[in-house]
Structures are given as structure tokens and as C-alpha cells.
Motif scaffolding. Structure first.
Motif, short mmCIF file in Angstrom:
data_model
loop_
_atom_site.label_atom_id
_atom_site.label_comp_id
_atom_site.label_asym_id
_atom_site.label_seq_id
_atom_site.Cartn_x
_atom_site.Cartn_y
_atom_site.Cartn_z
N ILE A 10 0.48 -1.34 -0.16
CA ILE A 10 0.18 -0.11 0.11
C ILE A 10 1.00 1.11 0.32
CG2 ILE A 10 -1.73 1.58 1.28
CD1 ILE A 10 -2.84 -1.54 2.56
N LEU A 11 0.30 2.21 -1.10
CA LEU A 11 1.22 3.53 -0.41
C LEU A 11 -0.03 4.94 -0.55
CD1 LEU A 11 3.86 5.60 -1.65
CD2 LEU A 11 3.54 5.70 -3.84
N ILE A 12 1.05 4.93 0.67
CA ILE A 12 -0.21 6.26 1.46
C ILE A 12 1.11 7.35 1.31
CG2 ILE A 12 -0.96 7.68 3.97
CD1 ILE A 12 -0.60 4.58 4.61
N THR A 13 0.15 8.80 0.86
CA THR A 13 1.00 10.03 0.42
C THR A 13 0.36 11.02 0.97
OG1 THR A 13 1.91 10.87 -1.37
CG2 THR A 13 -0.39 9.97 -2.05
N ASP A 14 0.64 12.06 1.63
CA ASP A 14 0.18 13.87 1.73
C ASP A 14 0.52 14.17 0.47
OD1 ASP A 14 0.24 15.87 3.33
OD2 ASP A 14 1.59 15.60 5.06
N ALA A 15 0.16 14.52 0.14
CA ALA A 15 -0.15 15.27 -1.33
C ALA A 15 -1.00 16.62 -1.08
CB ALA A 15 -0.69 14.95 -2.22
N VAL A 16 -1.12 16.92 0.65
CA VAL A 16 -1.20 18.30 0.43
C VAL A 16 -0.91 19.75 0.20
CG1 VAL A 16 -1.88 20.42 2.87
CG2 VAL A 16 -2.76 17.54 3.62
N GLN A 17 1.00 19.58 0.06
CA GLN A 17 1.43 21.10 -0.45
C GLN A 17 1.09 20.30 -1.83
OE1 GLN A 17 2.12 23.44 0.95
NE2 GLN A 17 1.83 23.15 2.98
#
Length: 380
Positions: free
Chosen positions: A174-181
Motif C-alpha cells: 500500500i502506498l500512502i501519500t500526503d499530497a496536501v502541498q
């Protein structure tokens, strides 16, 4: 109050006029609960939510059914990380993340460690970059997920997400990413990604609303709900939907689709102008790589000054920060800069400048003059 020049767009952005106008009717005339299925008040609210869901999905290259609304990116990351951990219980679990992640990620993994999970925190080099070789070597038979941000909130450094996504696909992780910025600032895609957190207030939408992209039609498990009570959002996030916020989020996503590329080019030119001007001040340095970073961010270290006083003085005329808004109340040096090997005193004397829609060339010139004046005075 006369506000200073605002160069802290990574902390938050102002709602655009179009976003505010889109939200207003849903505070008054169209005030229905989107879960009220038996009358027009609910139908109108539900339709507005689904239209917004589609616009947000388009921004990141997803299907509308893959968007789960939350109160913000912090909640979305909690759902993604803790929910994934719980989905794999019982059994031994290992996760991989990075030392320079946002505190919303690091604190979640700290909690997972308390619950018996194992976590590898990848180092970054002096440019803020991870090593793919180190990432590969960190993978264990018990590894369940890799969690890496798309772009760093303090330095703007962009991770090689496509390469990491392929690695996860090949290893069935599983790949989790914080793409907020990243979302709404640069093109992003959900290709190969299982869970992606985004937030409205970073892309000229309202505060208090975010979303988690959850990949459908895949054999790996989806995260388990962290909030229960009514089974809203496909059972993944219960609670009455923030209809005005969601509508504003949708409008903000729509606008970013239209203006993102042109605006990124404009801001990159202004950012470069700002950076070049600040680096002409003696004993200054850029924190992080010049390459492969967000177009509107630079992080500059100023030697020979005390960090707290520098920030206090600069903020009299230019609103900036020393790092994440979530941790800016702490006098400690940024954990991101520390991970990059920066000396603690230099880390405290570093400033993040982040530009946005209202930033003008005149403001950039004023900022360079003011910062130079402050630094010279503090150095005596």
C-alpha cells in the motif's frame, strides 16, 4: 489592522471570492443535511456534495466514488495510517516512512509503534531527498505500507512518487501519500497510489474540510473507519457532512484546474527573484535542493543571527514562518531541517517563504529589502 505582506501560503491560503460565493447559499437557503434522503432540502445538499466530489476527483485524477470527505488532511492521514494498521490486525506489521514527513504522519506512526507496529524512518540527505536504494532495502516480509509525502511543506522538495508507486505495485504494498502541498499547485495523479490526503485550505478553499482518496477495485485492504456513528462516506467516516465546506472545496479544485499551470509559472519566476535577492545577503544558504521542488517555495538559512528574534523582526512587515504552522509555536529547530543535517542554530535561523495568488513583484522587492535590513541590524 494593517497586515504585513503575506508569504506564508504553505500555512494556509485565503478563500477566493468565487469559493465564498459558492458556499453562501448552503449556509442559508440550501441548508439541508446531505443525508436527509426524503425531501428536497436533503436532495439539493446531496447533489451539491456529489458535484463537488467529482471536481475534487478530477483535480487528482480519481473517480468520484474514491473521495472520502474528512475534517482536514490530519484526519485523512489518521484514517489512512491507523485504519490501514487496523485492517491488517492481528499479525506482525512493518511500515516505512521518512524522517522529514509532516507531524500528522510522524505522530500517527508513533501511535502505531505504541500498539506494536514496527516503523522504519528513512533518512534524507542534505538536499532533503530520500534514497530509493535505502527504501528498497528497508522493505521486510512484514511490510504492509509505505507512507511518503508528495512534496515537503517546509522545503518544497518533491519525492519521486511515480518511481515509488511502481515499487509498491511490484511488491504489492500500500502506498500512502500526503499530497496536501502538491494538489492544486502541481499536477498530481493517483496512478499506483492507494491512499492520498488533500486539504481545501491549502488551495484557496475553506478550512475544516479535507479528503482522503481511497483506491477502489484493488485486492489490498482499505483502511478501517476511525470515526463511527451512522456509516456516512461509505462507512469510512461517519458524521454529518460539512456541505458548505465541501461545496467550497469543489469550487477551489475547479479553479485550480483552470489556473494551476499558468500560476505555477508566474510564482516560480517570483520565487526565483526572491531567492536570488535573499542569497545576495552574506552568509545565507538555500535549504534543500534547487531541483524538483514546488515552484512557489524557498527555505533560506541566515547565519549569525538568533532565530527567534529574526522571525519576530521579519514578521513585523512580512508574514513568514520557520516551518509547519502546526509546529511553529515550538522554539525547537525544524525536524525537517534537522533530518537534513542542518546545525540546530542555523535551523532556528531559517525561514520558509511561500508565495501565492496575491503575491506581486513589488512585494518580492519589498521583502528582500526588509529582510536584508533586519539581518544586517541583528548582526550588528
Amino acid at each position: 489592522m494593517k497586515y504585513p505582506i503575506y508569504l506564508d501560503y504553505n500555512a494556509t491560503t485565503p478563500c477566493t471570492e468565487e469559493v465564498m460565493e459558492s458556499m453562501l447559499p448552503f449556509f442559508s437557503n440550501h441548508f439541508g443535511n446531505a443525508a436527509s434522503k426524503s425531501h428536497p432540502f436533503g436532495w439539493v445538499a446531496e447533489n451539491a456534495v456529489e458535484e463537488a466530489r467529482e471536481k475534487i476527483a478530477q483535480l487528482i485524477g480519481a473517480k468520484s466514488k474514491e473521495i472520502i470527505f474528512t475534517s482536514g488532511a490530519t484526519e485523512a492521514l489518521n484514517l489512512a495510517i491507523k485504519g490501514t494498521f487496523e485492517a491488517f490486525l492481528p499479525g506482525k506489521q512493518h511500515f516505512i516512512t521518512c524522517q522529514s514527513e509532516h507531524k500528522a504522519v510522524l505522530d500517527c506512526f508513533e501511535e502505531i509503534e505504541k500498539r506494536g507496529g514496527e516503523v522504519t524512518y528513512l533518512p534524507v540527505d542534505e538536499m532533503g531527498k530520500i534514497s530509493i536504494d535505502q527504501l528498497v532495502k528497508a522493505i521486510l516480509p512484514t511490510t504492509k505500507a509505505i507512507c511518503l509525502m508528495w512534496a515537503n511543506n517546509e522545503t518544497g522538495i518533491i519525492h519521486p512518487v511515480e518511481e515509488i508507486a511502481k515499487l509498491c505495485e511490484d511488491r504489492n504494498l500500500i502506498l500512502i501519500t500526503d499530497a496536501v502541498q502538491a494538489a492544486g499547485k502541481i499536477p498530481v495523479s493517483t496512478q499506483g497510489i492507494h491512499l492520498m490526503a488533500i486539504s481545501a485550505h491549502k488551495l484557496y478553499g475553506p478550512k475544516g474540510i479535507g479528503a482522503l482518496y481511497v483506491r477502489h477495485n484493488h485486492e489490498l485492504p482499505k483502511p478501517l473507519a476511525q470515526i463511527h456513528g451512522g456509516g456516512h462516506e461509505k462507512g469510512m467516516r461517519s458524521g454529518t457532512l460539512n456541505v458548505p465546506g465541501i461545496v467550497g472545496f469543489g469550487k477551489a479544485a475547479e479553479l485550480r484546474m483552470e489556473e494551476m499551470n499558468e500560476e505555477a509559472n508566474r510564482l516560480q519566476k517570483l520565487r526565483n527573484q526572491l531567492q536570488e535577492g535573499l542569497l545576495k545577503i552574506s552568509d545565507t544558504q538555500l535549504n534543500g535542493s534547487q531541483d524538483n521542488r514546488l515552484p512557489h517555495v524557498c527555505n533560506i538559512a541566515f547565519s549569525g543571527v538568533e532565530g527567534e528574534e529574526l522571525l519576530k523582526r521579519v514578521n513585523q512587515k512580512v508574514a513568514v514562518s520557520s516551518g509547519s504552522a502546526c509546529t511553529s509555536i515550538s522554539p525547537k529547530p525544524s525536524h525537517v531541517l534537522k533530518a537534513m543535517g542542518l546545525d540546530p542554530d542555523l535551523g532556528r535561523a531559517s525561514i520558509r517563504f511561500s508565495l501565492g495568488r496575491k503575491t506581486s513583484e513589488d512585494e518580492i522587492l519589498q521583502t528582500v529589502d526588509w529582510v536584508e535590513k533586519v539581518v544586517k541590524e541583528l548582526r550588528g
